[in-house]
Design a protein around this motif. Structure first.
Motif, PDB file in Angstrom:
ATOM      1  N   PHE A 173      -2.580   6.029  -0.273  1.00 32.21           N
ATOM      2  CA  PHE A 173      -1.846   5.641   1.233  1.00 32.21           C
ATOM      3  C   PHE A 173      -1.519   4.729   1.192  1.00 32.21           C
ATOM      4  N   ASP A 174      -0.120   4.214   2.073  1.00 34.09           N
ATOM      5  CA  ASP A 174       0.114   3.110   2.194  1.00 34.09           C
ATOM      6  C   ASP A 174       0.120   2.823   3.314  1.00 34.09           C
ATOM      7  N   ASP A 175      -0.079   1.389   3.512  1.00 39.15           N
ATOM      8  CA  ASP A 175       0.041   0.796   4.729  1.00 39.15           C
ATOM      9  C   ASP A 175      -0.364   1.186   5.866  1.00 39.15           C
ATOM     10  N   ASP A 176       0.908   1.437   6.010  1.00 45.13           N
ATOM     11  CA  ASP A 176       1.699   3.258   7.296  1.00 45.13           C
ATOM     12  C   ASP A 176       0.634   3.924   7.189  1.00 45.13           C
ATOM     13  N   ASP A 177       0.319   4.742   6.032  1.00 43.77           N
ATOM     14  CA  ASP A 177      -0.404   5.983   6.318  1.00 43.77           C
ATOM     15  C   ASP A 177      -1.399   6.010   7.158  1.00 43.77           C
ATOM     16  N   THR A 178      -2.773   4.392   6.457  1.00 45.57           N
ATOM     17  CA  THR A 178      -3.196   3.989   6.413  1.00 45.57           C
ATOM     18  C   THR A 178      -3.757   3.528   8.330  1.00 45.57           C
ATOM     19  N   ALA A 179      -2.874   3.199   8.268  1.00 49.82           N
ATOM     20  CA  ALA A 179      -2.991   2.211  10.288  1.00 49.82           C
ATOM     21  C   ALA A 179      -2.344   3.682  10.781  1.00 49.82           C
TER      22      ALA A 179
END
Length: 432
Positions: A173-179
């Motif tokens: 996951f990138d940061d946007d996915d994790t958010a």
């Protein structure tokens, strides 16, 4: 103990000619005795509101219709032939796997599947993976083959070639996915329903809480896989609850997101036994109706809108055997996510690599959690009873009688948001 289950007769919505009777929910008085709740549950299951669903249920053969009632109510005794299949005798499993291979070979267009085979044949043809798809399609090899081919197409689109033959984790996951994942707009509830099935929760149809559609869809992919990690969950299937109470979003619905989600549901190795949508605004009825046209007939006949106030929807969920007291919402219909975040971090702790500093990893993940704590004076029981619901009975009847018995805790009285003694369901502690 009275046992009321959906059966094919005029009293529960299907007359002797196979015609489905119109719902009469407005005449139901909301009582909490077992017989009343059983009647309410049967009304909802056997008297759908959409014209298309009524027609499609009428057209189903009687045995297939019984499977629908068995899935939605959690009463496995209504479809004994399905129970026999789920025993998965060794010879039967080998036969299914051989049939699956033959059906996959018949599919001409399967670029992503063939690419995955070249990369890691052992991963693609593993019995563990293939059985997930067979269980999702009740061991129908032809349908399972179509689903697994579509699965690799979707996985290639959302995760790329480098992740095509690996299990998706938070490392992918990138940061946007994790958010989006930590936003709590989609959660895996800590309690199962009365039949021991995992419950997947969507808040406001996951309209908010993500930067790009792909973030929401990758979150959906991850949590659905998390829900069926073990073979028993794959056999039992899952329940989906969409909580759309509290008004309609000002910016409306993202129909492209809905379309892509419906497509993903056709691909994931998961069996959705029932799909309940709660709403209190007429604007949502258009969205619910539109989404029901996007999904497959299999899911559409298991799709039930539940309209009404918060209390009315909670009563209906209770009658359906859904752990309504575990819904992560406040009395004002705001979403909370502390239990969800704890679950994600605990799952991450069990799977994270030893060469990383765990404290740093927790700090990184908590950056995405935001401020979503429950007010001290809120009475929703998902936080109030966190860790307290530890027992549950095996399901025999449904929908209400199965696990929602009237047994109370011996040493203390617990009260849920409806001021009714809590019924028992299974708690998934330690099994994330």
């Amino acid at each position: 103990m009275p046992v009321i289950v959906p059966i094919a007769n005029a009293d529960n919505g299907i007359n002797s000619g196979g015609d489905i009777i119109r719902p009469t929910m407005q005449s139901v008085q909301w009582k909490t005795d077992r017989q009343s709740l059983c009647r309410i549950g049967c009304e909802i299951l056997t008297r759908p509101q959409q014209e298309r669903t009524i027609r499609e249920l009428r057209e189903l053969p009687q045995d297939e219709r019984q499977v629908v009632w068995a899935d939605m109510s959690g009463n496995s005794k209504m479809a004994p032939h399905v129970n026999a299949l789920r025993e998965e005798q060794p010879d039967f499993v080998l036969q299914c796997l051989d049939q699956l291979e033959d059906e996959i070979n018949k599919i001409a267009k399967k670029h992503a599947y063939e690419e995955a085979l070249k990369m890691d044949e052992q991963f693609v043809e593993s019995e563990e993976l293939q059985m997930m798809f067979l269980r999702a399609e009740l061991y129908n090899a032809e349908l399972a083959a179509k689903r697994i081919v579509s699965y690799f197409e979707e996985k290639l689109e959302y995760f790329g070639r480098e992740r095509l033959v690996k299990r998706i984790t938070l490392d992918d996951f990138d940061d946007d996915d994790t958010a989006a994942l930590f936003s709590g707009n989609m959660q895996l509830l800590p309690n199962t329903d009365h039949a021991g099935r995992r419950v997947i929760f969507f808040y406001k149809a996951f309209i908010e809480g993500y930067k790009h559609r792909e973030n929401m869809l990758r979150t959906t992919w991850y949590l659905f896989h998390l829900a069926v990690e073990d073979p028993m969950s794959q056999k039992r299937g899952v329940i989906v609850v969409v909580y759309n109470l509290g008004g309609f979003p000002k910016h409306g619905n993202d129909w492209e997101k809905s379309r892509r989600l419906a497509q993903m549901l056709r691909s994931l190795p998961i069996r959705i036994d029932a799909f309940f949508v709660c709403f209190d605004d007429a604007m949502w009825s258009t969205v619910v109706e539109g989404f029901s046209f996007m999904v497959t007939r299999f899911l559409r006949v298991r799709f039930r809108p539940l309209s009404g106030s918060r209390q009315e929807c909670y009563y209906k969920l209770m009658a359906l055997g859904v752990p309504y007291f575990a819904l992560p919402v406040t009395a004002t219909n705001s979403m909370v996510s502390e239990t969800h975040i704890k679950m994600l971090i605990e799952h991450r702790r069990k799977t994270h690599h030893e060469n990383k500093q765990w404290d740093d990893e927790v700090s990184r993940l908590l950056r995405f959690s935001g401020k979503r704590s429950r007010d001290d004076d809120d009475v929703v029981a998902s936080a109030q009873h966190d860790g307290m619901m530890t027992g549950g009975n095996d399901v025999s009847f449904g929908p209400y009688d199965a696990g929602f018995d009237t047994r109370q805790r011996e040493q203390e009285q617990e009260v849920d948001p409806l001021h009714i003694p809590l019924r028992s369901t299974r708690r998934m502690d330690g099994r994330w």
